[in-house]
Design an enzyme around this catalytic site. Structure first.
Site, PDB file in Angstrom:
ATOM      1  CG  ASP A  14      39.662  22.363 -30.551  1.00 12.86           C
ATOM      2  OD1 ASP A  14      40.429  23.339 -30.526  1.00 12.86           O
ATOM      3  OD2 ASP A  14      39.968  21.251 -30.072  1.00 12.86           O
ATOM      4  CB  THR A  66      33.378  17.540 -35.750  1.00 14.40           C
ATOM      5  OG1 THR A  66      34.360  17.021 -34.858  1.00 14.40           O
ATOM      6  CG2 THR A  66      32.105  16.745 -35.602  1.00 14.40           C
ATOM      7  N   PRO A  83      29.051  24.485 -18.801  1.00 14.92           N
ATOM      8  CG  PRO A  83      27.045  25.684 -18.907  1.00 14.92           C
ATOM      9  CD  PRO A  83      28.421  25.633 -19.500  1.00 14.92           C
TER      10      PRO A  83
END
Lengths: 186, 186
Positions: free
Chosen positions: A111, A115, A169
């Protein structure tokens, strides 16, 4: 009122487990070499790394060991904050790395890249200059990044996506409802 | 010839990702308390632990941190073999446990119970007597066990199964073929 609420919420993209598994499989031809360790960034990288291990074994006939590093972006609970806003919750001891020459960092989504930058810098510090570091993510969001990766880092994203809200999920409570949303988006 | 080959191979039970996710969800009502750390046994426990974290959060409104221990049963590659035939590949440093009072070990299957026995003994050594240890597995095989767990360890299996070959989706290469086998077994 309803319209402004719609405008404020980013659109969601739903992915099923099987779609993620197949996406990771589709990225296997991009690997120049088989890594000798997968470094999963917990929690997001745990599931992709485990899937990747199976698929690398099928392709290269080698079980690539998984090591896990725990990283989370700054939040109010964090006690140990690095300069970059990344908190380290778990990190292998020196002797747990073994004789690695070529490691592959694994995460679910790239994103802001914060990190990943932190992880690469700290792996480099631990493993030394001679060790090759690669990055694998399931999704790379096409957006301006806050973090950067050194040029020599090989980077593989199974899929480039718009800057939408990717719904995995493993974040679903009701998996059948999640599956239905995936099916509707196909 | 064909008949004897059939007799020698244990029957396979295929599970899809969605079935595993739903199985784990069905076990949430069995939790007396929310653990304050999940300890995933790598590689098998990585995926169940990540799913469990989501479901515990939905139930208890608390993000339970995951710590990972790497254990593998003895094989020819192993360099550091414990007395029990379990090799330790990753283990959190003392300060990475934090102030835990109630930890839950997570693995995919309880087969011989050897790995779980090793993990509980070594967690007990690290964490001290006051810490409550529980065990969660997706599948418990109904068979004679080589390992044993102390009586005070709370044990949750999402599902008891016969001593068959459980085939997990994360071990599949072609996930559509795997899904088809799951659908045929339903």
């Amino acid at each position: 009122m309803a319209a402004s609420k719609l405008a404020a919420e980013p659109a969601k993209q739903y992915y099923s487990y099987n779609q993620i598994h197949a996406l990771i499989q589709s990225s296997i031809p991009s690997f120049k070499d088989v890594p000798d360790a997968l470094v999963a960034i917990s929690g997001g990288g745990l599931i992709p790394a485990r899937i990747l291990r199976t698929l690398l074994k099928a392709r290269y006939k080698k079980t690539v060991p998984i090591r896990v590093i725990g990283l989370q972006l700054y939040d109010d609970d964090a006690e140990h904050i690095g300069a970059t806003g990344v908190k380290r919750t778990q990190w292998p001891c020196a002797d747990e790395w073994g004789d690695v020459r070529n490691v592959l960092l694994v995460d679910e989504v790239d994103d802001t890249r914060t990190t990943l930058e932190y992880a690469v810098e700290n792996l480099r510090r631990d493993l030394g200059k001679g060790v090759s570091i690669g990055v694998f993510v399931v999704h790379n969001k096409l957006k301006e990044k806050r973090g950067t990766l050194p040029k020599e880092v090989e980077y593989i994203a199974a899929l480039d996506v718009e800057d939408l809200w990717v719904v995995y999920p493993w974040d679903a409570v009701d998996i059948e409802e999640h599956q239905q949303k995936c099916d509707e988006q196909r």
